[in-house]
Design a protein around this motif. Structure first.
Motif, PDB file in Angstrom:
ATOM      1  N   GLU A   1      77.015 111.656 -22.132  1.00 49.59           N
ATOM      2  CA  GLU A   1      76.515 111.197 -20.839  1.00 49.59           C
ATOM      3  C   GLU A   1      75.300 112.020 -20.436  1.00 49.59           C
ATOM      4  OE1 GLU A   1      77.724 108.543 -19.054  1.00 49.59           O
ATOM      5  OE2 GLU A   1      78.898 108.225 -20.868  1.00 49.59           O
ATOM      6  N   ALA A   2      74.327 111.363 -19.828  1.00 53.62           N
ATOM      7  CA  ALA A   2      73.093 112.027 -19.387  1.00 53.62           C
ATOM      8  C   ALA A   2      73.356 112.869 -18.140  1.00 53.62           C
ATOM      9  CB  ALA A   2      72.026 110.995 -19.082  1.00 53.62           C
ATOM     10  N   ILE A   3      72.835 114.074 -18.140  1.00 54.93           N
ATOM     11  CA  ILE A   3      72.823 114.957 -16.978  1.00 54.93           C
ATOM     12  C   ILE A   3      71.357 115.304 -16.731  1.00 54.93           C
ATOM     13  CG2 ILE A   3      73.574 117.141 -15.969  1.00 54.93           C
ATOM     14  CD1 ILE A   3      75.898 115.250 -16.632  1.00 54.93           C
ATOM     15  N   ILE A   4      70.878 115.014 -15.534  1.00 55.12           N
ATOM     16  CA  ILE A   4      69.479 115.245 -15.193  1.00 55.12           C
ATOM     17  C   ILE A   4      69.413 116.319 -14.117  1.00 55.12           C
ATOM     18  CG2 ILE A   4      67.378 114.180 -14.279  1.00 55.12           C
ATOM     19  CD1 ILE A   4      68.587 111.483 -15.291  1.00 55.12           C
ATOM     20  N   VAL A   5      68.558 117.311 -14.318  1.00 55.23           N
ATOM     21  CA  VAL A   5      68.328 118.346 -13.311  1.00 55.23           C
ATOM     22  C   VAL A   5      67.136 117.899 -12.479  1.00 55.23           C
ATOM     23  CG1 VAL A   5      67.794 120.763 -12.882  1.00 55.23           C
ATOM     24  CG2 VAL A   5      69.213 120.142 -14.846  1.00 55.23           C
ATOM     25  N   GLN A   6      67.333 117.901 -11.167  1.00 57.69           N
ATOM     26  CA  GLN A   6      66.284 117.465 -10.255  1.00 57.69           C
ATOM     27  C   GLN A   6      65.909 118.590  -9.305  1.00 57.69           C
ATOM     28  OE1 GLN A   6      68.257 114.008  -8.538  1.00 57.69           O
ATOM     29  NE2 GLN A   6      67.092 112.672  -9.885  1.00 57.69           N
TER      30      GLN A   6
ATOM     31  N   PHE B   1      56.156 130.003 -10.993  1.00 57.85           N
ATOM     32  CA  PHE B   1      55.562 130.216  -9.678  1.00 57.85           C
ATOM     33  C   PHE B   1      56.628 130.780  -8.743  1.00 57.85           C
ATOM     34  CE2 PHE B   1      57.025 125.899 -10.255  1.00 57.85           C
ATOM     35  CZ  PHE B   1      57.891 125.727  -9.199  1.00 57.85           C
ATOM     36  N   SER B   2      56.170 131.472  -7.703  1.00 56.09           N
ATOM     37  CA  SER B   2      57.084 132.019  -6.698  1.00 56.09           C
ATOM     38  C   SER B   2      57.383 130.955  -5.668  1.00 56.09           C
ATOM     39  CB  SER B   2      56.445 133.223  -5.994  1.00 56.09           C
ATOM     40  OG  SER B   2      56.247 134.271  -6.908  1.00 56.09           O
ATOM     41  N   ALA B   3      58.668 130.754  -5.383  1.00 52.64           N
ATOM     42  CA  ALA B   3      59.069 129.748  -4.396  1.00 52.64           C
ATOM     43  C   ALA B   3      60.575 129.809  -4.182  1.00 52.64           C
ATOM     44  CB  ALA B   3      58.687 128.353  -4.875  1.00 52.64           C
ATOM     45  N   VAL B   4      61.017 129.149  -3.138  1.00 49.19           N
ATOM     46  CA  VAL B   4      62.436 128.897  -2.951  1.00 49.19           C
ATOM     47  C   VAL B   4      62.629 127.451  -3.398  1.00 49.19           C
ATOM     48  CG1 VAL B   4      64.316 128.711  -1.298  1.00 49.19           C
ATOM     49  CG2 VAL B   4      62.618 130.525  -1.050  1.00 49.19           C
ATOM     50  N   ILE B   5      63.442 127.259  -4.422  1.00 49.10           N
ATOM     51  CA  ILE B   5      63.577 125.962  -5.074  1.00 49.10           C
ATOM     52  C   ILE B   5      64.971 125.393  -4.811  1.00 49.10           C
ATOM     53  CG2 ILE B   5      63.588 124.794  -7.320  1.00 49.10           C
ATOM     54  CD1 ILE B   5      61.644 126.992  -8.254  1.00 49.10           C
ATOM     55  N   THR B   6      65.025 124.129  -4.460  1.00 51.63           N
ATOM     56  CA  THR B   6      66.302 123.433  -4.293  1.00 51.63           C
ATOM     57  C   THR B   6      66.498 122.528  -5.504  1.00 51.63           C
ATOM     58  OG1 THR B   6      66.050 123.473  -1.895  1.00 51.63           O
ATOM     59  CG2 THR B   6      67.640 121.907  -2.796  1.00 51.63           C
ATOM     60  N   LEU B   7      67.635 122.693  -6.167  1.00 55.33           N
ATOM     61  CA  LEU B   7      67.957 121.939  -7.372  1.00 55.33           C
ATOM     62  C   LEU B   7      69.272 121.198  -7.202  1.00 55.33           C
ATOM     63  CD1 LEU B   7      67.311 124.797  -9.959  1.00 55.33           C
ATOM     64  CD2 LEU B   7      65.784 122.883  -9.486  1.00 55.33           C
ATOM     65  N   ARG B   8      69.502 120.210  -8.048  1.00 51.40           N
ATOM     66  CA  ARG B   8      70.796 119.560  -8.147  1.00 51.40           C
ATOM     67  C   ARG B   8      70.917 118.943  -9.537  1.00 51.40           C
ATOM     68  NH1 ARG B   8      70.279 114.001  -4.515  1.00 51.40           N
ATOM     69  NH2 ARG B   8      68.972 112.862  -5.983  1.00 51.40           N
ATOM     70  N   ALA B   9      72.158 118.715  -9.959  1.00 54.34           N
ATOM     71  CA  ALA B   9      72.410 117.985 -11.199  1.00 54.34           C
ATOM     72  C   ALA B   9      72.757 116.556 -10.816  1.00 54.34           C
ATOM     73  CB  ALA B   9      73.545 118.635 -11.975  1.00 54.34           C
ATOM     74  N   TYR B  10      72.362 115.607 -11.650  1.00 52.22           N
ATOM     75  CA  TYR B  10      72.506 114.188 -11.344  1.00 52.22           C
ATOM     76  C   TYR B  10      73.029 113.446 -12.571  1.00 52.22           C
ATOM     77  CZ  TYR B  10      70.755 109.391 -10.583  1.00 52.22           C
ATOM     78  OH  TYR B  10      70.627 108.030 -10.477  1.00 52.22           O
ATOM     79  N   HIS B  11      74.041 112.606 -12.375  1.00 47.74           N
ATOM     80  CA  HIS B  11      74.551 111.727 -13.433  1.00 47.74           C
ATOM     81  C   HIS B  11      74.290 110.296 -12.998  1.00 47.74           C
ATOM     82  CE1 HIS B  11      77.632 109.207 -15.412  1.00 47.74           C
ATOM     83  NE2 HIS B  11      77.335 109.958 -16.450  1.00 47.74           N
TER      84      HIS B  11
END
Length: 150
Positions: free
Chosen positions: A86-91, A120-130
């Motif tokens: 199954e595909a897992i995509i990081v967004q 780069f320097s930053a505050v990054i918001t991520l999530r995993a998506y199916h």
């Protein structure tokens, strides 16, 4: 009267007349049924539900330092012998839009791991998506993960 304007005007009226005739021809057929066409059956019928959990190995990293995103893809009804990948995509949230930045695959009721780094320097918001598939119903996302890069 200018003769060069007449042919384009006639063509425009002819196109308008043809369009009206087509619409008028379709209106009686739609009115004859008396009710709207039935909606197709739900695309989720017979599909299994999934749950996706993800976490980061660190909450703060330096620029270009690798961080591991680990997670699990759980099916709520068991696998029934299904051994698909199954595909897992990081967004990443960029502005107000989720943008795909990496992907991997995972078997149902199993774990996945992916190494990420940011230049780069930053505050990054991520999530995993199916995403929704023919076997698994509706897309599912993990909770949002925050990473400080600096």
């Amino acid at each position: 009267m200018n003769q060069t304007l007449i042919p384009p005007v006639r063509r425009a009226f002819a196109a308008l007349a043809i369009s009206c005739a087509l619409v008028a021809g379709l209106a009686p057929a739609a009115a004859a049924t008396g009710s709207p066409a039935p909606l197709p059956a739900s695309s989720e019928a017979g599909k299994k539900k999934v749950k996706l959990d993800a976490s980061l190995s660190k909450k703060q990293v330096k620029v270009d330092e690798k961080v591991t995103l680990k997670g699990t893809l759980q099916t709520q009804e068991g696998t029934d012998g299904t051994n698909s990948l199954e595909a897992i995509i990081v967004q990443q949230l960029q502005g107000s839009v989720w943008v795909n930045i990496a992907d991997t695959t995972c078997r149902p009721n199993s774990t996945f791991s992916l190494k990420l780094s940011f230049s780069f320097s930053a505050v990054i918001t991520l999530r995993a998506y199916h995403p929704e598939t023919t076997l698994y119903a509706s897309a599912y996302t993990s909770s949002n993960l925050t990473l400080r890069v600096g």
